[in-house]
Design an enzyme around this catalytic site. Structure first.
Site, PDB file in Angstrom:
ATOM      1  N   CYS A   1      16.667  15.180  -9.088  1.00 42.04           N
ATOM      2  CA  CYS A   1      17.585  15.271  -7.948  1.00 42.04           C
ATOM      3  C   CYS A   1      16.962  14.584  -6.734  1.00 42.04           C
ATOM      4  O   CYS A   1      15.951  13.900  -6.843  1.00 42.04           O
ATOM      5  CB  CYS A   1      17.933  16.732  -7.646  1.00 42.04           C
ATOM      6  SG  CYS A   1      16.591  17.701  -6.917  1.00 42.04           S
TER       7      CYS A   1
ATOM      8  N   GLY B   1      -5.267  -9.229   3.251  1.00 41.93           N
ATOM      9  CA  GLY B   1      -5.960  -8.280   2.377  1.00 41.93           C
ATOM     10  C   GLY B   1      -5.307  -8.055   1.035  1.00 41.93           C
ATOM     11  O   GLY B   1      -5.246  -6.928   0.557  1.00 41.93           O
TER      12      GLY B   1
ATOM     13  N   HIS C   1       5.829  -0.158  -2.521  1.00 40.13           N
ATOM     14  CA  HIS C   1       5.511   0.718  -3.655  1.00 40.13           C
ATOM     15  C   HIS C   1       5.615   2.197  -3.318  1.00 40.13           C
ATOM     16  O   HIS C   1       5.127   3.045  -4.076  1.00 40.13           O
ATOM     17  CB  HIS C   1       4.105   0.403  -4.180  1.00 40.13           C
ATOM     18  CG  HIS C   1       3.965  -1.006  -4.661  1.00 40.13           C
ATOM     19  ND1 HIS C   1       2.813  -1.748  -4.498  1.00 40.13           N
ATOM     20  CD2 HIS C   1       4.853  -1.819  -5.294  1.00 40.13           C
ATOM     21  CE1 HIS C   1       2.998  -2.954  -5.018  1.00 40.13           C
ATOM     22  NE2 HIS C   1       4.220  -3.018  -5.504  1.00 40.13           N
TER      23      HIS C   1
ATOM     24  N   ILE D   1     -10.682 -11.878   1.591  1.00 35.80           N
ATOM     25  CA  ILE D   1     -12.038 -12.198   1.151  1.00 35.80           C
ATOM     26  C   ILE D   1     -12.005 -12.369  -0.371  1.00 35.80           C
ATOM     27  O   ILE D   1     -11.849 -11.415  -1.117  1.00 35.80           O
ATOM     28  CB  ILE D   1     -13.027 -11.088   1.542  1.00 35.80           C
ATOM     29  CG1 ILE D   1     -13.000 -10.861   3.055  1.00 35.80           C
ATOM     30  CG2 ILE D   1     -14.441 -11.455   1.090  1.00 35.80           C
ATOM     31  CD1 ILE D   1     -13.814  -9.672   3.512  1.00 35.80           C
ATOM     32  N   GLY D   2     -12.102 -13.617  -0.810  1.00 39.93           N
ATOM     33  CA  GLY D   2     -12.009 -13.916  -2.228  1.00 39.93           C
ATOM     34  C   GLY D   2     -10.726 -14.654  -2.552  1.00 39.93           C
ATOM     35  O   GLY D   2      -9.808 -14.744  -1.732  1.00 39.93           O
TER      36      GLY D   2
ATOM     37  N   ASN E   1       0.812  -1.210   0.000  1.00 43.83           N
ATOM     38  CA  ASN E   1       0.000   0.000   0.000  1.00 43.83           C
ATOM     39  C   ASN E   1       0.850   1.266   0.000  1.00 43.83           C
ATOM     40  O   ASN E   1       1.958   1.284   0.531  1.00 43.83           O
ATOM     41  CB  ASN E   1      -0.924   0.010   1.216  1.00 43.83           C
ATOM     42  CG  ASN E   1      -1.852  -1.192   1.235  1.00 43.83           C
ATOM     43  OD1 ASN E   1      -2.076  -1.830   0.207  1.00 43.83           O
ATOM     44  ND2 ASN E   1      -2.378  -1.520   2.402  1.00 43.83           N
TER      45      ASN E   1
END
Length: 294
Positions: A152, A243, A141, A270-271, A124
């Site tokens: 610079c 997550g 990230h 979830i999934g 995240n």
């Protein structure tokens, strides 16, 4: 209550908690002496204001709108692309910048007091782990709460840069009202052409292009950061993913790395995920329902 409802809007429908499965999951993690945690956008969906994830069924950003992120190469070569990015980011910032950590972020921050917690890797860019007090964390990230020069080493806070954008574009925020939909990276959707004439303050040190301190789509995470995370996985004896669908290689590679070493892998999402077949145990529950018991 309304603010809580806003946050829950982006939490996908979870399976009903089975106490037996939950106890088995907690017991298995309890046998891990050095645990690395990997988080994705799903850990922030319970935050206020609501921040969606990308891929959850029905409520994920990609499931509801034709969201097209700006690619690094396009940003660097096209001023119009940069105008489109910053005009959208400028209008979204007041809400995105005020996003608060939720119980999941605070729970992981408290885990740092335990010798069994080894490291946190997050995909995240919302900075919520840091806001919650986490220090043993790698933001894979980057962090959207900071801005840096692409030429610079100059950096400044996104809050300060917002003031510069406001001064450079007087009246813009009063002319255009940001829609309620904000992406996990702080982006929003605006009609094409809205960005025309939007001015982007340059680097005060060298006149270079300014960019949020995040890895855009199409760019690569720096290898020193990747190798550092590999080292943390090597030193651990178990990995917990929270997550994340693990659809993106930058996060999935650490799960795959642990799997090759035959280390136990635990997933709460979830999934389906890209690594379901590698998981020692997986729960399709709300993250807070699990972390509150760990």
């Amino acid at each position: 209550m309304a603010r809580y409802g806003m946050a829950q809007k982006y939490v996908p429908k979870a399976a009903e908690v089975c106490e037996k499965s939950l106890k088995e999951f907690i017991s298995a993690i309890g046998n891990i002496d050095k645990l690395v945690v990997l988080t994705g956008a799903g850990i922030s969906t319970e935050s206020v204001p609501g921040i969606p994830d990308y891929r959850s069924k029905d409520v994920g950003l990609y499931a509801r709108i034709a969201h097209k992120p700006i690619y690094h190469q396009d940003y660097m070569r096209s001023n119009r692309c940069r105008q489109r990015y910053w005009s959208r980011n400028f209008l979204a910032w007041p809400r995105f910048g005020q996003a608060a950590p939720n119980i999941n972020h605070y729970s992981l921050a408290k885990w740092e007091a335990s010798d069994r917690f080894h490291w946190l890797i997050t995909q995240n860019v919302d900075g919520l782990h840091h806001k919650a007090g986490s220090n043993m964390v790698t933001e894979l990230h980057g962090n959207a709460l900071h801005v840096h020069c692409t030429t610079c080493d100059y950096t400044e806070s996104r809050h300060d840069y917002q003031e510069k954008l406001d001064k450079a574009n007087p009246g813009f925020k009063d002319t255009y009202v940001a829609p309620g939909e904000i992406a996990p990276d702080g982006d929003i959707i605006l009609p094409l052409g809205t960005e025309k004439g939007f001015k982007i303050p340059e680097c005060p040190c060298c006149g270079g292009l300014m960019k949020t301190a995040v890895t855009f789509f199409g760019d690569n995470v720096k290898m020193d950061k990747v190798n550092f995370c590999y080292e943390k996985v090597d030193q651990a004896d178990g990995l917990l993913a929270l997550g994340t669908s693990l659809a993106v290689l930058s996060g999935f590679r650490f799960i795959h790395h642990a799997h090759l070493q035959k280390k136990p892998i635990f997933i709460v999402n979830i999934g389906p995920t890209r690594a379901d077949h590698m998981a020692t145990l997986k729960l399709d529950y709300k993250i807070s329902d699990v972390l509150s018991e760990l």
